[in-house]
Design a protein around this motif. Structure first.
Motif, mmCIF file in Angstrom:
data_model
loop_
_atom_site.group_PDB
_atom_site.id
_atom_site.type_symbol
_atom_site.label_atom_id
_atom_site.label_comp_id
_atom_site.label_asym_id
_atom_site.label_seq_id
_atom_site.Cartn_x
_atom_site.Cartn_y
_atom_site.Cartn_z
ATOM 1 N N PRO A 223 0.928 -1.269 0.015
ATOM 2 C CA PRO A 223 -0.089 -0.056 0.135
ATOM 3 C C PRO A 223 0.835 1.331 0.012
ATOM 4 N N ASN A 224 2.042 1.247 0.515
ATOM 5 C CA ASN A 224 2.849 2.587 0.901
ATOM 6 C C ASN A 224 4.181 2.268 0.938
ATOM 7 N N PHE A 225 4.972 3.307 0.853
ATOM 8 C CA PHE A 225 6.458 3.595 1.000
ATOM 9 C C PHE A 225 6.864 2.826 2.391
ATOM 10 N N LYS A 226 6.259 3.134 3.511
ATOM 11 C CA LYS A 226 6.725 2.611 4.744
ATOM 12 C C LYS A 226 6.616 0.855 4.832
ATOM 13 N N ASN A 230 9.239 -1.906 5.350
ATOM 14 C CA ASN A 230 9.329 -3.037 6.307
ATOM 15 C C ASN A 230 9.521 -4.444 5.473
ATOM 16 N N LEU A 231 8.738 -4.540 4.515
ATOM 17 C CA LEU A 231 8.816 -5.561 3.637
ATOM 18 C C LEU A 231 10.251 -5.993 3.270
ATOM 19 N N LEU A 232 11.052 -5.069 2.797
ATOM 20 C CA LEU A 232 12.463 -5.200 2.452
ATOM 21 C C LEU A 232 13.331 -5.689 3.740
ATOM 22 N N ASN A 233 13.162 -5.085 4.704
ATOM 23 C CA ASN A 233 13.800 -5.362 5.900
ATOM 24 C C ASN A 233 13.476 -6.817 6.213
ATOM 25 N N LEU A 234 12.458 -7.372 6.276
ATOM 26 C CA LEU A 234 11.842 -8.664 6.408
ATOM 27 C C LEU A 234 12.705 -9.807 5.500
ATOM 28 N N LEU A 235 12.570 -9.364 4.340
ATOM 29 C CA LEU A 235 13.138 -10.124 3.295
ATOM 30 C C LEU A 235 14.621 -10.278 3.435
ATOM 31 N N LEU A 236 15.287 -9.197 3.845
ATOM 32 C CA LEU A 236 16.781 -9.280 3.733
ATOM 33 C C LEU A 236 17.021 -9.865 5.128
ATOM 34 N N ARG A 237 16.332 -10.261 6.040
ATOM 35 C CA ARG A 237 16.890 -11.028 7.186
ATOM 36 C C ARG A 237 17.518 -12.192 6.750
#
Length: 430
Positions: A223-226, A230-237
């Motif tokens: 839905p939005n930038f934030k 959050n999604l990028l940080n989650l995947l890059l874990r």
């Protein structure tokens, strides 16, 4: 499909043939009978599928000759260029009719156009802001309006012109509403819901005849930038899978912002290519990033990055959909045997550019389910949806980020991105 099956008048068929139109487009075949029948519709189709010609034909079939001064049709488009293009299409297909048509756009004085409106007009083609301004000056009479058409509706929403559209539509009262758009999403639905009840949604796809051979492509609709962050940080874990990653954004300012926002467990993990400031973690050349073991994630602005050598990088993220589709295509179309996974994040406002990319690719990019533990920023997320009557035959569902998926896209499994990547790529870790 033959033009005869659209049940157009003989004069319109002749005009179409003279203009070089030999057969009917799919969107015309699906919508014409409904338009002529006076139904409210939302027509969804890619750029170039024939949306403008469709409603021009519909108007010419429904519009009856009269000497009334008030206009019968109001067509709202995003800008002056589109106003002039629509008027030209009407003139091309109505050579045998004495059609009174006017374009409203721009700013400044409006005495001349108000006088022309008062003298008698059949069709008004206008930008929403200009039409509203003339209406408030009592120059645009909507009392006799029969059809209200919104073309390039997704662009109108992107430019923030929902308010004048809704005000004009409510002022027009009970008329036939036709919405033509490239995509359907929540923000568009919020506008439409102000003046339409139970429209029929009709969708066509035109992906071309040729299909490009690409690397593995995945799409997350958010839905939005934030929520993207959050999604990028989650995947890059998962640093075991995502051991070397390049992330593309549209500007250097966004690259700087994202570089500081991404989580990093170790010093030097996240960096920016050609950072704005000397004290930021970054590299001047991508080869230095490749040769630095501790550097795992590199953020690159699309500005001036056309010639970046991406060889040896197993994962590409398009955090923002590039404004130039050629940039995206140059990174994902296969030119060698190297295995790459290209992952795209797209908001509702970016779906238009994404559809253009899919047209060039000749295929839809598979949509991934959002992870269950993803934190979705709710500030910019719209939840209101329009009530629509969908086609049950031939009209595929879908469109926006949070709409029903087509049957071909549904699945009874939910692989995580790391697991999917491990299955589709040979990782050196084993």
């Amino acid at each position: 499909m033959s033009l005869d099956k659209l049940k157009l008048s003989k004069s319109l068929v002749t005009a179409m043939n003279d203009a070089g139109y030999i057969s009917a487009k799919e969107i015309q075949a699906k919508t014409m009978s409904r338009i002529i029948g006076g139904q409210d519709i939302i027509a969804v189709g890619p750029e170039g599928c024939g949306k403008t010609t469709t409603y021009v034909l519909g108007v010419l079939m429904r519009l009856k000759y009269s000497t009334d001064e008030a206009p019968k049709v109001l067509i709202l488009v995003p800008d002056q260029e589109r106003v002039l293009a629509v008027i030209e299409e009407f003139r091309l297909l109505s050579k045998n009719r004495n059609l009174r048509i006017i374009g409203l756009y721009g700013t400044g004085g409006m005495d001349e156009v108000i006088q022309e409106l008062l003298d008698g007009i059949d069709i008004v083609v206008a930008t929403p802001t200009r039409a509203r301004a003339v209406y408030l000056k009592l120059g645009l009479n909507l009392n006799r309006l029969q059809m209200l058409i919104v073309d390039d509706a997704e662009v109108i929403v992107k430019q923030g012109m929902q308010l004048p559209v809704c005000e004009l539509a409510r002022s027009a009262g009970k008329v036939q509403h036709l919405i033509f758009t490239t995509v359907v999403h929540d923000k568009l639905n919020l506008m439409i819901d102000q003046f339409m009840n139970f429209p029929t949604t009709l969708e066509v796809e035109d992906l071309g005849d040729s299909k490009a051979i690409t690397h593995e492509l995945l799409l997350y609709q958010v839905p939005n930038f934030k929520t993207k962050v959050n999604l990028l940080n989650l995947l890059l874990r998962d640093d075991e899978v995502f051991d070397k990653v390049v992330i593309f954004v549209n500007s250097r300012l966004t690259a700087q912002k994202l570089g500081k926002t991404l989580h990093s467990a170790k010093p030097g993990e996240v960096s920016v290519l050609k950072p704005l400031f000397f004290d930021e973690e970054g590299f001047d050349h991508i080869e230095d990033f490749k040769d630095t073991p501790e550097a795992r994630v590199l953020v690159i602005a699309n500005e001036g990055s056309a010639n970046v050598d991406l060889s040896g990088i197993p994962f590409l993220f398009h955090f923002e959909v590039p404004e130039q589709k050629e940039l995206f295509l140059s990174r994902v179309v296969k030119s060698d045997s190297e295995e790459i996974v290209a992952i795209t994040f797209a908001t509702d406002m970016e779906l238009v550019d994404l559809r253009k990319i899919e047209q060039s690719l000749g295929a839809k990019i598979p949509v991934m389910d959002l992870p269950e533990d993803l934190v979705i920023d709710k500030v910019a997320k719209a939840s209101t949806k329009i009530k629509t009557v969908k086609e049950t035959v031939d009209a595929p569902k879908g469109g926006g980020a949070f709409h029903d998926k087509k049957e071909s896209n549904t699945k009874d499994y939910n692989y995580g991105i790391g697991q999917k990547a491990k299955m589709t790529m040979k990782k050196k870790h084993g």
